[in-house]
Design an enzyme around this catalytic site. Structure first.
Site, PDB file in Angstrom:
ATOM      1  N   TRP A   1       0.905  -1.054  -0.109  1.00 58.88           N
ATOM      2  CA  TRP A   1      -0.010   0.004  -0.039  1.00 58.88           C
ATOM      3  C   TRP A   1       0.815   1.356   0.064  1.00 58.88           C
ATOM      4  O   TRP A   1       2.048   1.401   0.716  1.00 58.88           O
ATOM      5  CB  TRP A   1      -0.895   0.100   1.237  1.00 58.88           C
ATOM      6  CG  TRP A   1      -1.728   1.339   1.400  1.00 58.88           C
ATOM      7  CD1 TRP A   1      -2.635   1.758   0.532  1.00 58.88           C
ATOM      8  CD2 TRP A   1      -1.221   2.414   2.115  1.00 58.88           C
ATOM      9  NE1 TRP A   1      -3.052   2.999   0.962  1.00 58.88           N
ATOM     10  CE2 TRP A   1      -2.121   3.416   1.953  1.00 58.88           C
ATOM     11  CE3 TRP A   1      -0.287   2.878   3.079  1.00 58.88           C
ATOM     12  CZ2 TRP A   1      -2.302   4.821   2.581  1.00 58.88           C
ATOM     13  CZ3 TRP A   1      -0.134   3.910   3.762  1.00 58.88           C
ATOM     14  CH2 TRP A   1      -1.269   4.887   3.238  1.00 58.88           C
TER      15      TRP A   1
ATOM     16  N   GLU B   1      -3.094  -2.912  -2.265  1.00 56.81           N
ATOM     17  CA  GLU B   1      -4.231  -2.214  -1.754  1.00 56.81           C
ATOM     18  C   GLU B   1      -4.750  -0.972  -2.535  1.00 56.81           C
ATOM     19  O   GLU B   1      -4.020   0.015  -2.501  1.00 56.81           O
ATOM     20  CB  GLU B   1      -3.975  -2.197  -0.403  1.00 56.81           C
ATOM     21  CG  GLU B   1      -5.153  -1.622   0.611  1.00 56.81           C
ATOM     22  CD  GLU B   1      -4.469  -1.474   2.126  1.00 56.81           C
ATOM     23  OE1 GLU B   1      -5.122  -1.048   2.917  1.00 56.81           O
ATOM     24  OE2 GLU B   1      -3.401  -1.955   2.468  1.00 56.81           O
TER      25      GLU B   1
ATOM     26  N   LYS C   1      -7.258   2.552  -2.392  1.00 55.55           N
ATOM     27  CA  LYS C   1      -7.897   3.625  -1.323  1.00 55.55           C
ATOM     28  C   LYS C   1      -8.406   4.658  -1.989  1.00 55.55           C
ATOM     29  O   LYS C   1      -8.069   5.069  -3.033  1.00 55.55           O
ATOM     30  CB  LYS C   1      -6.700   3.989  -0.542  1.00 55.55           C
ATOM     31  CG  LYS C   1      -7.115   4.907   0.708  1.00 55.55           C
ATOM     32  CD  LYS C   1      -6.203   5.222   1.735  1.00 55.55           C
ATOM     33  CE  LYS C   1      -6.598   5.885   3.066  1.00 55.55           C
ATOM     34  NZ  LYS C   1      -5.638   6.382   4.115  1.00 55.55           N
TER      35      LYS C   1
ATOM     36  N   ASP D   1      -9.798  -2.926   1.959  1.00 48.89           N
ATOM     37  CA  ASP D   1      -9.681  -2.458   3.202  1.00 48.89           C
ATOM     38  C   ASP D   1     -11.017  -1.738   3.480  1.00 48.89           C
ATOM     39  O   ASP D   1     -11.569  -0.896   2.834  1.00 48.89           O
ATOM     40  CB  ASP D   1      -8.740  -1.395   3.359  1.00 48.89           C
ATOM     41  CG  ASP D   1      -8.598  -0.765   4.878  1.00 48.89           C
ATOM     42  OD1 ASP D   1      -9.420  -0.309   5.510  1.00 48.89           O
ATOM     43  OD2 ASP D   1      -7.416  -0.967   5.503  1.00 48.89           O
TER      44      ASP D   1
ATOM     45  N   HIS E   1     -11.630   2.092   3.124  1.00 48.65           N
ATOM     46  CA  HIS E   1     -10.878   3.021   1.809  1.00 48.65           C
ATOM     47  C   HIS E   1     -11.935   3.005   0.729  1.00 48.65           C
ATOM     48  O   HIS E   1     -11.300   3.397  -0.246  1.00 48.65           O
ATOM     49  CB  HIS E   1      -9.794   1.776   1.473  1.00 48.65           C
ATOM     50  CG  HIS E   1      -8.376   1.998   2.324  1.00 48.65           C
ATOM     51  ND1 HIS E   1      -7.173   1.509   1.908  1.00 48.65           N
ATOM     52  CD2 HIS E   1      -8.280   2.514   3.550  1.00 48.65           C
ATOM     53  CE1 HIS E   1      -6.458   1.402   2.596  1.00 48.65           C
ATOM     54  NE2 HIS E   1      -6.712   2.291   3.889  1.00 48.65           N
TER      55      HIS E   1
ATOM     56  N   HIS F   1      -8.384  -6.235   4.749  1.00 49.95           N
ATOM     57  CA  HIS F   1      -7.933  -5.457   5.780  1.00 49.95           C
ATOM     58  C   HIS F   1      -9.407  -5.047   6.734  1.00 49.95           C
ATOM     59  O   HIS F   1      -9.989  -4.196   6.219  1.00 49.95           O
ATOM     60  CB  HIS F   1      -7.263  -4.371   5.719  1.00 49.95           C
ATOM     61  CG  HIS F   1      -5.803  -4.516   5.454  1.00 49.95           C
ATOM     62  ND1 HIS F   1      -4.802  -3.742   5.296  1.00 49.95           N
ATOM     63  CD2 HIS F   1      -5.069  -5.900   5.351  1.00 49.95           C
ATOM     64  CE1 HIS F   1      -3.529  -4.429   5.017  1.00 49.95           C
ATOM     65  NE2 HIS F   1      -3.857  -5.539   5.268  1.00 49.95           N
TER      66      HIS F   1
ATOM     67  N   ASP G   1     -11.649   7.192   6.796  1.00 46.73           N
ATOM     68  CA  ASP G   1     -10.766   5.996   7.129  1.00 46.73           C
ATOM     69  C   ASP G   1      -9.923   6.060   8.479  1.00 46.73           C
ATOM     70  O   ASP G   1      -8.949   6.229   8.482  1.00 46.73           O
ATOM     71  CB  ASP G   1      -9.555   5.689   5.942  1.00 46.73           C
ATOM     72  CG  ASP G   1      -8.528   4.443   6.156  1.00 46.73           C
ATOM     73  OD1 ASP G   1      -9.200   3.625   6.684  1.00 46.73           O
ATOM     74  OD2 ASP G   1      -7.612   4.510   5.684  1.00 46.73           O
TER      75      ASP G   1
ATOM     76  N   ASP H   1     -10.001   3.824  11.114  1.00 45.02           N
ATOM     77  CA  ASP H   1      -9.472   2.701  11.590  1.00 45.02           C
ATOM     78  C   ASP H   1      -9.852   2.588  13.161  1.00 45.02           C
ATOM     79  O   ASP H   1      -8.965   2.240  13.989  1.00 45.02           O
ATOM     80  CB  ASP H   1      -7.830   2.695  11.491  1.00 45.02           C
ATOM     81  CG  ASP H   1      -7.391   2.721  10.286  1.00 45.02           C
ATOM     82  OD1 ASP H   1      -7.676   1.609   9.383  1.00 45.02           O
ATOM     83  OD2 ASP H   1      -6.747   3.660   9.769  1.00 45.02           O
TER      84      ASP H   1
ATOM     85  N   ASP I   1      -7.033  -4.454  10.593  1.00 49.44           N
ATOM     86  CA  ASP I   1      -6.127  -3.130  10.516  1.00 49.44           C
ATOM     87  C   ASP I   1      -6.893  -1.905  11.108  1.00 49.44           C
ATOM     88  O   ASP I   1      -7.858  -1.188  10.662  1.00 49.44           O
ATOM     89  CB  ASP I   1      -5.973  -2.877   8.943  1.00 49.44           C
ATOM     90  CG  ASP I   1      -4.902  -1.621   8.770  1.00 49.44           C
ATOM     91  OD1 ASP I   1      -4.318  -1.141   9.822  1.00 49.44           O
ATOM     92  OD2 ASP I   1      -4.771  -1.285   7.670  1.00 49.44           O
TER      93      ASP I   1
END
Length: 414
Positions: free
Chosen positions: A180, A221, A223, A254, A257, A281, A289, A291, A321
């Site tokens: 990524w 990955e 995004k 993800d 993302h 993820h 994003d 997390d 993640d």
């Protein structure tokens, strides 16, 4: 509690669900737990603060300050999470014994302690090049217009693939290496093609070295955007979907993302029509994003259901993640990881045959009734039994252990 479990088995059996088979199947689904929750994505380079659109909020005491502390925290966390587990490392967690080693010069020896730790814990390792938090990442990495900068990051990613393959060999357990990059533009670009062409060429060069897929699998990955890349992210979903399909790589999805109204659960079946494997993820984005720690919410359950309903356990590599420094980090790790296994178990307890038959015959009333009745079946008793069989605590006993560890270990860190 054993009586509750036996009653739960009877309840699920009444709709055609074999609880023991579900538990056995769950034991075969590994989840890759990310090392960076334990130290706020700091790593051991002491290279400065995060960049690339990454932000860790909070300053809860007890952060792991070195490799020994981080491994101790991971070992504790692993005792609180049931099921088959893996550990996901970033390149910044290399141990160089005080020697300055550039990222493009990293070797397997710099991760020897992690390999030994994985052996002791009987888990596999996954890996990631670290293409952020570095002076040469300020103006792009694999997309940089500066050929020298691109060369540095190409060499770094190539080195990480070789290290990952050595992980796979040493542990006899295939490593998944995910690339990524944060590259993009804060404001509107005139030319979006040129940086994406450079990214494609860089990736082709990275993957030019043939590595046995028995030891390492490559993922890329995508995004939507990041801080400092609000107007354009070069590694978009469309870019990496095309790259993964055309080059035979894993696509990493993800959960944070994409647009806030997009969900990765709906992308799993589509992408696997064209790809052999994908990487997830699993995170929880709140408005962006961000997390957040994974919760046992509708989307997590939908992700697990998509994997289980179609028998994708061997084709979907599940990784977590998230990074939250506003609460006890081991609690964050454990709660999120346990929720992932809860969601998988919940999906495995669906009456698959009855649901499939109802849908196939057009009996959508029965389908809806089944899905709604599932919500009140005694899932908690099955989860408790699963934890018990895996020799991990259940319920608030998890927090009791975390608080004891905080008192005896974390609180003594300055």
């Amino acid at each position: 509690m054993s009586k509750c479990f036996e009653n739960a088995k009877e309840c699920y059996a009444s709709i055609g669900v074999d609880v023991e088979a579900a538990i056995n199947r769950l034991n075969e689904i590994p989840v890759s737990l990310h090392c960076w929750q334990g130290d706020d994505v700091a790593g051991f380079e002491n290279s400065g603060s995060l960049d690339g659109g990454l932000a860790v909020t909070g300053n809860y005491p007890g952060r792991a300050r070195n490799a020994e502390e981080l491994r101790a925290d991971i070992a504790k966390m692993l005792t609180l999470v049931p099921g088959s587990k893996r550990l996901n490392l970033h390149a910044i967690y290399a141990e160089t014994n005080g020697e300055k080693v550039e990222r493009n010069e990293l070797e397997t020896k710099h991760f020897a302690n992690w390999i030994e730790f994985a052996r002791e814990q009987r888990i596999g390792l996954d890996f990631n090049p670290t293409c952020f938090a570095h002076p040469l990442a300020v103006n792009g990495t694999l997309t940089s217009a500066d050929a020298g900068v691109r060369k540095f990051w190409i060499e770094h990613a190539a080195a990480c693939r070789r290290i990952a393959a050595d992980f796979g060999k040493a542990l006899n357990n295939t490593c998944v290496t995910n690339i990524w990059i944060p590259d993009g533009s804060k404001d509107v670009l005139y030319d979006r093609l040129a940086p994406r062409q450079r990214l494609m060429d860089s990736l082709d060069e990275i993957f030019s070295e043939k590595i046995n897929p028995k030891y390492n699998l490559d993922a890329v990955e995508c995004k939507l955007f990041g801080i400092g890349a609000e107007s354009c992210t070069f590694g978009s979903h469309e870019f990496y979907m095309g790259y993964a399909v055309s080059r035979g790589k894993l696509l990493c999805l993800d959960a944070g993302h994409f647009h806030p109204t997009e969900v990765i659960s709906d992308k799993i079946s589509s992408t696997l029509l064209y790809l052999d494997d994908i990487l997830l993820h699993v995170s929880r984005g709140v408005r962006w994003d961000s997390d957040h720690v994974v919760c046992f919410d509708n989307e997590l359950q939908a992700i697990a259901s998509e994997i289980v309903r179609h028998g994708f356990e061997k084709r979907v590599h599940i990784g977590l993640d998230y990074f939250d420094a506003s609460i006890n980090r081991i609690a964050a790790w454990s709660i999120g990881a346990r929720n992932m296994y809860k969601a998988l178990l919940c999906a495995l307890l669906e009456p698959a045959e009855m649901l499939a038959e109802a849908e196939k015959s057009g009996d959508y009333s029965t389908r809806l009734m089944l899905l709604e009745e599932l919500k009140t079946l005694p899932f908690g008793a099955v989860w408790h039994e699963y934890c018990k069989r895996n020799n991990v605590p259940c319920g608030m006993a998890v927090m009791d252990e975390i608080k004891e560890y905080e008192k005896n270990v974390l609180s003594k860190r300055n």
